[in-house]
Design an enzyme around this catalytic site. Structure first.
Site, PDB file in Angstrom:
ATOM      1  N   LYS A 170     100.442  78.763 -46.309  1.00  0.00           N
ATOM      2  CA  LYS A 170      99.017  78.437 -46.485  1.00  0.00           C
ATOM      3  C   LYS A 170      98.642  77.308 -45.534  1.00  0.00           C
ATOM      4  O   LYS A 170      99.032  76.168 -45.706  1.00  0.00           O
ATOM      5  CB  LYS A 170      98.702  77.993 -47.919  1.00  0.00           C
ATOM      6  CG  LYS A 170      97.200  77.941 -48.150  1.00  0.00           C
ATOM      7  CD  LYS A 170      96.720  76.778 -49.009  1.00  0.00           C
ATOM      8  CE  LYS A 170      96.312  75.533 -48.290  1.00  0.00           C
ATOM      9  NZ  LYS A 170      95.129  75.569 -47.434  1.00  0.00           N
ATOM     10  N   GLU A 245     106.335  65.939 -47.798  1.00  0.00           N
ATOM     11  CA  GLU A 245     106.222  65.071 -46.620  1.00  0.00           C
ATOM     12  C   GLU A 245     104.822  64.491 -46.681  1.00  0.00           C
ATOM     13  O   GLU A 245     103.849  65.183 -46.390  1.00  0.00           O
ATOM     14  CB  GLU A 245     106.397  65.883 -45.332  1.00  0.00           C
ATOM     15  CG  GLU A 245     107.721  66.628 -45.220  1.00  0.00           C
ATOM     16  CD  GLU A 245     108.902  65.706 -44.979  1.00  0.00           C
ATOM     17  OE1 GLU A 245     108.702  64.527 -44.617  1.00  0.00           O
ATOM     18  OE2 GLU A 245     110.035  66.166 -45.169  1.00  0.00           O
ATOM     19  N   CYS A 279     101.362  61.145 -38.980  1.00  0.00           N
ATOM     20  CA  CYS A 279     101.743  60.540 -40.261  1.00  0.00           C
ATOM     21  C   CYS A 279     102.748  59.403 -40.113  1.00  0.00           C
ATOM     22  O   CYS A 279     102.755  58.483 -40.911  1.00  0.00           O
ATOM     23  CB  CYS A 279     102.273  61.607 -41.201  1.00  0.00           C
ATOM     24  SG  CYS A 279     103.471  62.652 -40.423  1.00  0.00           S
ATOM     25  N   GLU A 379      96.522  54.347 -45.877  1.00  0.00           N
ATOM     26  CA  GLU A 379      96.636  55.123 -44.647  1.00  0.00           C
ATOM     27  C   GLU A 379      95.231  55.449 -44.128  1.00  0.00           C
ATOM     28  O   GLU A 379      94.407  55.993 -44.862  1.00  0.00           O
ATOM     29  CB  GLU A 379      97.394  56.412 -44.951  1.00  0.00           C
ATOM     30  CG  GLU A 379      97.643  57.244 -43.723  1.00  0.00           C
ATOM     31  CD  GLU A 379      98.444  58.484 -44.052  1.00  0.00           C
ATOM     32  OE1 GLU A 379      98.053  59.208 -44.980  1.00  0.00           O
ATOM     33  OE2 GLU A 379      99.455  58.720 -43.377  1.00  0.00           O
TER      34      GLU A 379
HETATM   35  P1  NAP Z   1      95.691  67.124 -47.778  1.00  0.00           P
HETATM   36  O1  NAP Z   1      94.285  67.091 -48.198  1.00  0.00           O
HETATM   37  O2  NAP Z   1      96.732  66.730 -48.720  1.00  0.00           O
HETATM   38  O3  NAP Z   1      95.934  68.620 -47.241  1.00  0.00           O
HETATM   39  C1  NAP Z   1      97.183  69.093 -46.839  1.00  0.00           C
HETATM   40  C2  NAP Z   1      97.327  70.538 -47.271  1.00  0.00           C
HETATM   41  O4  NAP Z   1      97.347  70.608 -48.679  1.00  0.00           O
HETATM   42  C3  NAP Z   1      96.174  71.430 -46.834  1.00  0.00           C
HETATM   43  O5  NAP Z   1      96.673  72.700 -46.534  1.00  0.00           O
HETATM   44  C4  NAP Z   1      95.310  71.459 -48.072  1.00  0.00           C
HETATM   45  O6  NAP Z   1      94.485  72.593 -48.116  1.00  0.00           O
HETATM   46  C5  NAP Z   1      96.359  71.510 -49.143  1.00  0.00           C
HETATM   47  N1  NAP Z   1      95.946  71.077 -50.475  1.00  0.00           N
HETATM   48  C6  NAP Z   1      94.878  70.342 -50.856  1.00  0.00           C
HETATM   49  N2  NAP Z   1      94.880  70.169 -52.188  1.00  0.00           N
HETATM   50  C7  NAP Z   1      95.967  70.805 -52.668  1.00  0.00           C
HETATM   51  C8  NAP Z   1      96.529  70.990 -53.968  1.00  0.00           C
HETATM   52  N3  NAP Z   1      95.955  70.483 -55.063  1.00  0.00           N
HETATM   53  N4  NAP Z   1      97.661  71.708 -54.091  1.00  0.00           N
HETATM   54  C9  NAP Z   1      98.270  72.228 -52.998  1.00  0.00           C
HETATM   55  N5  NAP Z   1      97.772  72.089 -51.747  1.00  0.00           N
HETATM   56  C10 NAP Z   1      96.649  71.391 -51.587  1.00  0.00           C
HETATM   57  O7  NAP Z   1      95.991  66.249 -46.522  1.00  0.00           O
HETATM   58  P2  NAP Z   1      95.089  66.064 -45.291  1.00  0.00           P
HETATM   59  O8  NAP Z   1      94.180  64.943 -45.605  1.00  0.00           O
HETATM   60  O9  NAP Z   1      94.510  67.350 -44.888  1.00  0.00           O
HETATM   61  O10 NAP Z   1      96.203  65.658 -44.200  1.00  0.00           O
HETATM   62  C11 NAP Z   1      96.494  64.351 -43.855  1.00  0.00           C
HETATM   63  C12 NAP Z   1      97.626  63.798 -44.675  1.00  0.00           C
HETATM   64  O11 NAP Z   1      98.840  64.483 -44.388  1.00  0.00           O
HETATM   65  C13 NAP Z   1      97.938  62.355 -44.365  1.00  0.00           C
HETATM   66  O12 NAP Z   1      98.087  61.639 -45.567  1.00  0.00           O
HETATM   67  C14 NAP Z   1      99.254  62.399 -43.606  1.00  0.00           C
HETATM   68  O13 NAP Z   1     100.050  61.276 -43.671  1.00  0.00           O
HETATM   69  C15 NAP Z   1      99.907  63.545 -44.210  1.00  0.00           C
HETATM   70  N6  NAP Z   1     100.894  64.084 -43.292  1.00  0.00           N
HETATM   71  C16 NAP Z   1     102.206  63.853 -43.554  1.00  0.00           C
HETATM   72  C17 NAP Z   1     103.178  64.330 -42.689  1.00  0.00           C
HETATM   73  C18 NAP Z   1     104.627  64.133 -42.973  1.00  0.00           C
HETATM   74  O14 NAP Z   1     105.438  64.832 -42.389  1.00  0.00           O
HETATM   75  N7  NAP Z   1     105.001  63.243 -43.850  1.00  0.00           N
HETATM   76  C19 NAP Z   1     102.798  65.050 -41.567  1.00  0.00           C
HETATM   77  C20 NAP Z   1     101.451  65.247 -41.323  1.00  0.00           C
HETATM   78  C21 NAP Z   1     100.497  64.761 -42.205  1.00  0.00           C
HETATM   79  P3  NAP Z   1      92.961  72.513 -47.570  1.00  0.00           P
HETATM   80  O15 NAP Z   1      93.026  72.154 -46.157  1.00  0.00           O
HETATM   81  O16 NAP Z   1      92.477  73.904 -47.796  1.00  0.00           O
HETATM   82  O17 NAP Z   1      92.269  71.498 -48.419  1.00  0.00           O
END
Ligand code: NAP
Ligand code: MG
Length: 472
Positions: A170, A245, A279, A379
């Site tokens: 997804k 992650e 990240c 963050e």
């Molecule tokens: P996010 O809102 O958590 O979204 C990440 C993914 O999760 C998307 O595919 C999102 O779908 C999905 N999602 C949202 N709510 C969910 C739920 N309740 N259950 C399951 N999946 C769900 O994160 P973001 O704001 O897009 O991305 C940035 C974040 O990612 C930052 O905090 C960053 O640090 C972190 N990140 C971490 C790493 C690592 O390797 N540690 C790498 C890259 C990014 P939708 O897009 O459809 O909402």
């Protein structure tokens, strides 16, 4: 406008269960650039069932054969580079000339890297009367963010395939395209039906369905800590393996005897990489008081060398943020930093010179940040560096560790030996010393609220394995 009106399930492009679609807006032009299906519960169920049915045969496929298919995928990715580049340019605004280096090269290399490791699934370890065998964990749901959409996907898909797992992927709503291209690639190389399935859709709707699905054995999630917690909660009743992650607020310590110019330059460049949407970015820079003002001048100079511009501009080193929403988040934090009394050295809330539309943010440096300010604790996920002063190294280490996160860290000291001493004291999954970079051999993952589990390196294979003990 790129249009995909089907989902990839069980080796076929199938009509989704509803007519709902999701539109991707190009963050540079603010116009729609792609449309994909908005999958629902029925689509999730069909995809999971397909992955379940495909599992036994794929797990039993000789590792050599799985590796061959993975190499064919890597070759096909190479052939589809132009499409993969375009996907990153239009959906997340990455400058075109940087896409290969930032997003593609390590992704393709990752496929080969894990193809090389498939054979370890056949290794059996016998000690005394115990035989240890490795088996794939099963059906894996892979949920990814938008900041490194292909790289994050490869960090999961490649070890999962090598281990013999089947997949339901997804992608993030903002960046679905590379998943569709990858599905086309899997189709082209004749990956057995059901081994890779793709359901695009809203994370808050289908994320919990995947995470809670009784036929899914593991969820590998990359994204925010808030969504990661929801994934773990949804996964708990069925006792799934959960690999998270999550976010970071990674510290970077520069010592008194470091090469200040090189150390500060590295730190600023690290934060600006991928327009600040990384990240493991080293967003808290700890600088000794004696050199603080000198370091601020260097940081300002390096940040101002950056050119924020249209993704098609070959002189742009930074594009827009991946979405208008992410831009707003970053702007809110910059305003908060100013209100908290941090010194805005360069950047800020205005549009970069010459830009009048698009999700652009100027490379921003804050000095006089204290470790308890919101901009040092949360963050930001944008091109914003916080410079924090310290007096002695123990104080720097204490502040470095004073965070709920523990994804990455960095140390720039006189030499490797002195950097190592400090690196060992920082509670984080990775430490980049003396100006080093991402390395696919290095397990990547967080301590504390930055997550559980590891991607990349040999260790990523273990996330997708079960150990079976046979005793005689
Ligand atoms: P996010 O809102 O958590 O979204 C990440 C993914 O999760 C998307 O595919 C999102 O779908 C999905 N999602 C949202 N709510 C969910 C739920 N309740 N259950 C399951 N999946 C769900 O994160 P973001 O704001 O897009 O991305 C940035 C974040 O990612 C930052 O905090 C960053 O640090 C972190 N990140 C971490 C790493 C690592 O390797 N540690 C790498 C890259 C990014 P939708 O897009 O459809 O909402
Ligand atoms: Mg989100």
């Amino acid at each position: 406008m790129k249009q995909f009106d089907r989902l990839y399930i069980n080796g076929n492009w199938v009509k989704p269960n509803s007519a709902d679609v999701m539109e991707v807006v190009n963050p540079a032009t603010e116009s729609p650039c792609a449309r994909v299906p908005k999958g629902n519960r029925e689509d999730v169920n069909t995809a999971v069932a397909a992955a379940r049915r495909a599992f036994n045969a794929w797990a039993d496929t000789p590792a050599k054969k799985r590796a061959e298919l993975m190499r064919a995928v890597a070759d096909e990715m190479q052939r589809r580079v132009a499409d993969l580049v375009e996907a990153h340019v239009i959906s997340m605004g990455c400058p075109r000339h940087l896409v290969a280096e930032l997003h593609l090269d390590a992704s393709i290399a990752g496929m080969h890297y894990y193809a090389d490791r498939a054979a370890q699934m056949d290794e059996v370890d016998e000690k005394g009367s115990v035989i240890l065998c490795k088996e794939p964990v099963g059906v894996c749901a892979l949920i990814n963010p938008w900041n490194y959409p292909l790289h994050q996907l490869m960090g999961k898909v490649a070890p999962a395939l090598a281990a013999g797992c089947t997949i339901v992927s997804k992608p993030a709503t903002q960046t679905p395209l590379q998943d569709f291209i990858l599905a086309e690639i899997f189709e082209a190389v004749h990956l057995p039906a059901g081994v890779f399935n793709l359901v695009s859709g809203s994370g808050s709707v289908i994320g919990p369905m995947l995470s809670g699905h009784p036929l899914v054995d593991m969820v590998s999630f990359t994204g925010s800590t808030a969504a990661g917690i929801k994934v773990a909660e949804a996964a708990a009743p069925t006792v799934k393996r959960v690999c998270q992650e999550l976010g970071g607020k990674s510290p970077y310590i520069i010592t008194k005897d470091a090469d200040l110019e090189a150390a500060v330059r590295y730190g600023v460049e690290d934060v600006m990489l991928n327009t600040g949407q990384t990240c493991n970015a080293l967003t808290r820079m700890f600088v000794p008081r004696t050199y603080y003002e000198k370091a601020v001048i260097i940081a300002k100079k390096v940040a101002e060398e950056h050119r924020v511009g249209d993704p098609n501009d070959t002189n742009a080193s930074m594009g827009p943020m991946a979405s208008a929403a992410q831009k707003q988040t970053v702007i809110d934090y910059i305003e908060k930093g100013i209100a908290e009394g941090a010194r805005l050295v360069t950047g800020g809330v205005d549009m970069p010179v010459g830009m009048d539309k698009g999700a652009y943010v100027r490379p921003t440096i804050f000095a006089d940040v204290t470790n308890d300010m919101v901009i040092a604790r949360e963050e930001i996920f944008g091109p914003v560096l916080c410079m924090i002063v310290y007096d002695d190294i123990e104080e720097a280490i204490q502040m470095a560790n004073d965070t709920v996160y523990g994804l990455a860290s960095g140390v720039y000291a006189k030499d490797k030996t002195s950097a190592l001493t400090i690196a060992r004291k920082i509670r984080a999954g990775q430490c980049y010393i003396q100006g080093s970079y991402f390395n696919k051999e290095a397990p990547f993952g967080g301590f504390k609220q930055s997550g559980n589990g590891r991607e990349w390196g040999d260790q990523a294979m273990h996330e997708y394995m079960e150990t079976k003990a046979i005793i005689y």
